[in-house]
Write a protein that holds these residues in place. Structure first.
Motif, PDB file in Angstrom:
ATOM      1  N   SER A   1     -11.376  58.001   8.028  1.00 40.48           N
ATOM      2  CA  SER A   1     -12.913  58.096   7.473  1.00 40.48           C
ATOM      3  C   SER A   1     -13.834  58.052   8.473  1.00 40.48           C
ATOM      4  CB  SER A   1     -13.076  56.632   6.686  1.00 40.48           C
ATOM      5  OG  SER A   1     -13.108  55.506   7.727  1.00 40.48           O
ATOM      6  N   GLN A   2     -15.139  58.958   8.357  1.00 44.77           N
ATOM      7  CA  GLN A   2     -16.021  58.783   9.379  1.00 44.77           C
ATOM      8  C   GLN A   2     -16.120  57.373  10.048  1.00 44.77           C
ATOM      9  OE1 GLN A   2     -18.792  61.974   8.551  1.00 44.77           O
ATOM     10  NE2 GLN A   2     -20.135  61.010   9.467  1.00 44.77           N
ATOM     11  N   GLU A   3     -16.246  56.551   8.992  1.00 41.97           N
ATOM     12  CA  GLU A   3     -16.592  55.256   9.499  1.00 41.97           C
ATOM     13  C   GLU A   3     -15.743  54.610  10.508  1.00 41.97           C
ATOM     14  OE1 GLU A   3     -19.324  52.244   9.940  1.00 41.97           O
ATOM     15  OE2 GLU A   3     -19.842  54.054   8.740  1.00 41.97           O
ATOM     16  N   GLN A   4     -14.370  54.664  10.070  1.00 37.98           N
ATOM     17  CA  GLN A   4     -13.184  54.444  11.102  1.00 37.98           C
ATOM     18  C   GLN A   4     -13.244  54.830  12.252  1.00 37.98           C
ATOM     19  OE1 GLN A   4     -11.492  51.610  10.399  1.00 37.98           O
ATOM     20  NE2 GLN A   4     -10.369  51.774  12.470  1.00 37.98           N
ATOM     21  N   LEU A   5     -13.540  56.192  12.229  1.00 37.84           N
ATOM     22  CA  LEU A   5     -13.700  56.968  13.856  1.00 37.84           C
ATOM     23  C   LEU A   5     -14.834  56.254  14.422  1.00 37.84           C
ATOM     24  CD1 LEU A   5     -12.269  59.181  14.938  1.00 37.84           C
ATOM     25  CD2 LEU A   5     -14.156  60.713  13.802  1.00 37.84           C
TER      26      LEU A   5
ATOM     27  N   LEU B   1     -12.334  64.584  21.776  1.00 39.74           N
ATOM     28  CA  LEU B   1     -12.112  63.333  21.426  1.00 39.74           C
ATOM     29  C   LEU B   1     -11.664  63.297  19.556  1.00 39.74           C
ATOM     30  CD1 LEU B   1     -11.133  60.442  21.953  1.00 39.74           C
ATOM     31  CD2 LEU B   1     -13.421  59.952  21.871  1.00 39.74           C
ATOM     32  N   TYR B   2     -12.599  64.008  19.154  1.00 39.24           N
ATOM     33  CA  TYR B   2     -12.581  64.109  17.666  1.00 39.24           C
ATOM     34  C   TYR B   2     -11.388  64.993  17.082  1.00 39.24           C
ATOM     35  CZ  TYR B   2     -17.606  62.361  18.077  1.00 39.24           C
ATOM     36  OH  TYR B   2     -18.286  61.638  18.513  1.00 39.24           O
ATOM     37  N   ILE B   3     -11.151  66.023  18.034  1.00 37.13           N
ATOM     38  CA  ILE B   3      -9.889  66.848  17.762  1.00 37.13           C
ATOM     39  C   ILE B   3      -8.824  65.907  17.570  1.00 37.13           C
ATOM     40  CG2 ILE B   3      -8.389  68.602  18.563  1.00 37.13           C
ATOM     41  CD1 ILE B   3     -10.973  69.660  17.133  1.00 37.13           C
ATOM     42  N   LEU B   4      -8.649  65.414  18.991  1.00 35.39           N
ATOM     43  CA  LEU B   4      -7.458  64.345  19.045  1.00 35.39           C
ATOM     44  C   LEU B   4      -7.376  63.386  17.993  1.00 35.39           C
ATOM     45  CD1 LEU B   4      -7.749  63.642  23.036  1.00 35.39           C
ATOM     46  CD2 LEU B   4      -6.041  65.169  21.881  1.00 35.39           C
ATOM     47  N   TRP B   5      -8.399  62.732  17.656  1.00 38.83           N
ATOM     48  CA  TRP B   5      -8.045  61.550  16.686  1.00 38.83           C
ATOM     49  C   TRP B   5      -7.972  62.111  15.216  1.00 38.83           C
ATOM     50  CZ3 TRP B   5      -7.705  56.565  16.395  1.00 38.83           C
ATOM     51  CH2 TRP B   5      -7.787  55.647  17.570  1.00 38.83           C
ATOM     52  N   VAL B   6      -8.475  63.387  14.968  1.00 43.17           N
ATOM     53  CA  VAL B   6      -8.475  63.904  13.530  1.00 43.17           C
ATOM     54  C   VAL B   6      -7.032  64.414  13.277  1.00 43.17           C
ATOM     55  CG1 VAL B   6      -9.377  65.273  11.747  1.00 43.17           C
ATOM     56  CG2 VAL B   6     -10.969  64.046  13.170  1.00 43.17           C
ATOM     57  N   CYS B   7      -6.751  65.069  14.357  1.00 44.68           N
ATOM     58  CA  CYS B   7      -5.194  65.797  14.278  1.00 44.68           C
ATOM     59  C   CYS B   7      -4.245  64.596  14.163  1.00 44.68           C
ATOM     60  CB  CYS B   7      -5.112  66.736  15.417  1.00 44.68           C
ATOM     61  SG  CYS B   7      -5.802  67.923  15.372  1.00 44.68           S
ATOM     62  N   ARG B   8      -4.567  63.381  14.939  1.00 43.04           N
ATOM     63  CA  ARG B   8      -3.297  62.432  14.962  1.00 43.04           C
ATOM     64  C   ARG B   8      -3.470  61.445  13.665  1.00 43.04           C
ATOM     65  NH1 ARG B   8      -5.595  58.803  19.251  1.00 43.04           N
ATOM     66  NH2 ARG B   8      -4.707  60.354  20.524  1.00 43.04           N
TER      67      ARG B   8
ATOM     68  N   LYS C   1     -15.706  53.518  14.674  1.00 45.80           N
ATOM     69  CA  LYS C   1     -14.926  52.226  15.137  1.00 45.80           C
ATOM     70  C   LYS C   1     -13.814  52.363  16.197  1.00 45.80           C
ATOM     71  CE  LYS C   1     -15.947  49.610  11.111  1.00 45.80           C
ATOM     72  NZ  LYS C   1     -15.268  48.963  10.001  1.00 45.80           N
ATOM     73  N   GLU C   2     -13.083  53.452  16.076  1.00 45.79           N
ATOM     74  CA  GLU C   2     -12.008  53.708  16.882  1.00 45.79           C
ATOM     75  C   GLU C   2     -12.598  54.094  18.336  1.00 45.79           C
ATOM     76  OE1 GLU C   2      -9.033  52.982  16.483  1.00 45.79           O
ATOM     77  OE2 GLU C   2      -8.945  52.337  14.509  1.00 45.79           O
ATOM     78  N   ILE C   3     -13.466  54.900  18.262  1.00 46.57           N
ATOM     79  CA  ILE C   3     -14.018  55.639  19.249  1.00 46.57           C
ATOM     80  C   ILE C   3     -15.203  55.037  20.193  1.00 46.57           C
ATOM     81  CG2 ILE C   3     -12.586  57.986  18.883  1.00 46.57           C
ATOM     82  CD1 ILE C   3     -15.424  59.225  18.435  1.00 46.57           C
ATOM     83  N   TYR C   4     -15.803  54.130  19.700  1.00 47.43           N
ATOM     84  CA  TYR C   4     -16.972  53.429  20.407  1.00 47.43           C
ATOM     85  C   TYR C   4     -18.025  54.262  20.503  1.00 47.43           C
ATOM     86  CZ  TYR C   4     -13.866  49.419  20.547  1.00 47.43           C
ATOM     87  OH  TYR C   4     -12.982  48.272  20.154  1.00 47.43           O
ATOM     88  N   VAL C   5     -18.239  55.266  19.275  1.00 48.62           N
ATOM     89  CA  VAL C   5     -19.458  56.027  19.529  1.00 48.62           C
ATOM     90  C   VAL C   5     -20.459  55.726  18.288  1.00 48.62           C
ATOM     91  CG1 VAL C   5     -20.294  58.548  19.808  1.00 48.62           C
ATOM     92  CG2 VAL C   5     -18.194  57.772  20.862  1.00 48.62           C
ATOM     93  N   HIS C   6     -21.737  55.962  18.616  1.00 54.79           N
ATOM     94  CA  HIS C   6     -22.940  55.597  17.381  1.00 54.79           C
ATOM     95  C   HIS C   6     -22.499  56.446  16.386  1.00 54.79           C
ATOM     96  CE1 HIS C   6     -26.585  55.117  15.814  1.00 54.79           C
ATOM     97  NE2 HIS C   6     -26.752  53.842  16.417  1.00 54.79           N
ATOM     98  N   LYS C   7     -22.811  55.896  15.316  1.00 54.20           N
ATOM     99  CA  LYS C   7     -22.622  56.839  14.033  1.00 54.20           C
ATOM    100  C   LYS C   7     -23.424  58.051  13.896  1.00 54.20           C
ATOM    101  CE  LYS C   7     -22.471  52.887  10.454  1.00 54.20           C
ATOM    102  NZ  LYS C   7     -23.368  52.523   9.482  1.00 54.20           N
ATOM    103  N   SER C   8     -24.410  57.919  14.395  1.00 55.21           N
ATOM    104  CA  SER C   8     -25.369  59.381  14.282  1.00 55.21           C
ATOM    105  C   SER C   8     -24.584  60.389  15.251  1.00 55.21           C
ATOM    106  CB  SER C   8     -26.766  59.107  14.744  1.00 55.21           C
ATOM    107  OG  SER C   8     -26.757  58.625  16.072  1.00 55.21           O
ATOM    108  N   SER C   9     -23.854  60.092  16.417  1.00 56.66           N
ATOM    109  CA  SER C   9     -23.481  60.901  17.368  1.00 56.66           C
ATOM    110  C   SER C   9     -22.299  61.423  16.615  1.00 56.66           C
ATOM    111  CB  SER C   9     -22.786  60.327  18.599  1.00 56.66           C
ATOM    112  OG  SER C   9     -24.285  59.980  19.271  1.00 56.66           O
ATOM    113  N   VAL C  10     -21.415  60.537  16.157  1.00 56.88           N
ATOM    114  CA  VAL C  10     -20.401  60.962  15.334  1.00 56.88           C
ATOM    115  C   VAL C  10     -20.527  62.005  14.268  1.00 56.88           C
ATOM    116  CG1 VAL C  10     -18.173  59.998  13.897  1.00 56.88           C
ATOM    117  CG2 VAL C  10     -18.872  58.971  15.948  1.00 56.88           C
ATOM    118  N   ALA C  11     -21.549  61.728  13.413  1.00 57.71           N
ATOM    119  CA  ALA C  11     -21.886  62.307  12.356  1.00 57.71           C
ATOM    120  C   ALA C  11     -22.340  63.814  12.837  1.00 57.71           C
ATOM    121  CB  ALA C  11     -23.249  62.019  11.622  1.00 57.71           C
ATOM    122  N   ARG C  12     -22.993  63.895  14.087  1.00 53.62           N
ATOM    123  CA  ARG C  12     -23.676  65.020  14.471  1.00 53.62           C
ATOM    124  C   ARG C  12     -22.466  65.693  14.989  1.00 53.62           C
ATOM    125  NH1 ARG C  12     -27.557  62.972  16.830  1.00 53.62           N
ATOM    126  NH2 ARG C  12     -26.555  62.165  18.685  1.00 53.62           N
TER     127      ARG C  12
END
Length: 160
Positions: free
Chosen positions: A54-58, A42-49, A60-71
């Motif tokens: 921003s990490q913060e926008q990501l 999912l991260y590959i799809l969004w970042v390539c698209r 919001k877009e994928i509905y995952v907790h901040k710490s999970s996104v950061a990890r």
């Protein structure tokens, strides 16, 4: 046993979650040789698209907790799939960019998703596929509305 035409919430979400977990295992199996786990597609799809998202926008877009996104982003960065840099206008924000490695793996990620969808929907008519997609889109919109505070989340619970 539920009355005909009735659906209880637990089996609905239980089935959706079970399908999702199966898809995660499938992605793990299909993408591990590329150094990706089942959650990172999912991260590959969004970042390539959206290079420079921003990490913060990501979050919001994928509905995952901040710490999970950061990890997950830290793992992707460590493995050479993304780079992160401070936003020039707000140094507190991190902008995320795909590397050449991410761009090279993107077609495989899309292929894995396509194969999964094709396998799941094999035997469904075009009308059934369209109906299922329309219903899932409605559920997605409702779920997002509840999470974003646009709906109260107090729907009527049907009893078995």
């Amino acid at each position: 046993m539920a009355k005909e035409g009735m659906i209880t919430p637990q089996p609905l979400m239980g089935r959706i979650n079970r399908i999702s977990r199966c898809f995660t295992l499938y992605r793990n199996n299909q993408l591990e040789q590329e150094g990706l786990n089942g959650y990172q597609h999912l991260y590959i799809l969004w970042v390539c698209r959206r290079p420079g998202i921003s990490q913060e926008q990501l979050v919001k877009e994928i509905y995952v907790h901040k710490s999970s996104v950061a990890r997950q982003l830290a793992l992707l960065e460590q493995n050479g799939f993304i780079t992160r840099s401070a936003c020039p206008s707000d140094r507190r924000q991190l902008l995320v960019y795909p590397t050449e490695k991410a761009l090279r793996v993107l077609p495989l990620v899309r292929e894995v998703i396509g194969r999964w969808n094709a396998c799941l929907l094999e035997g469904f008519s075009l009308d059934e596929k369209a109906c299922l997609l329309a219903m899932l889109e409605r559920l997605e919109e409702k779920a997002e509305g509840i999470v974003n505070g646009e709906a109260d989340g107090e729907g009527e619970v049907e009893q078995p």
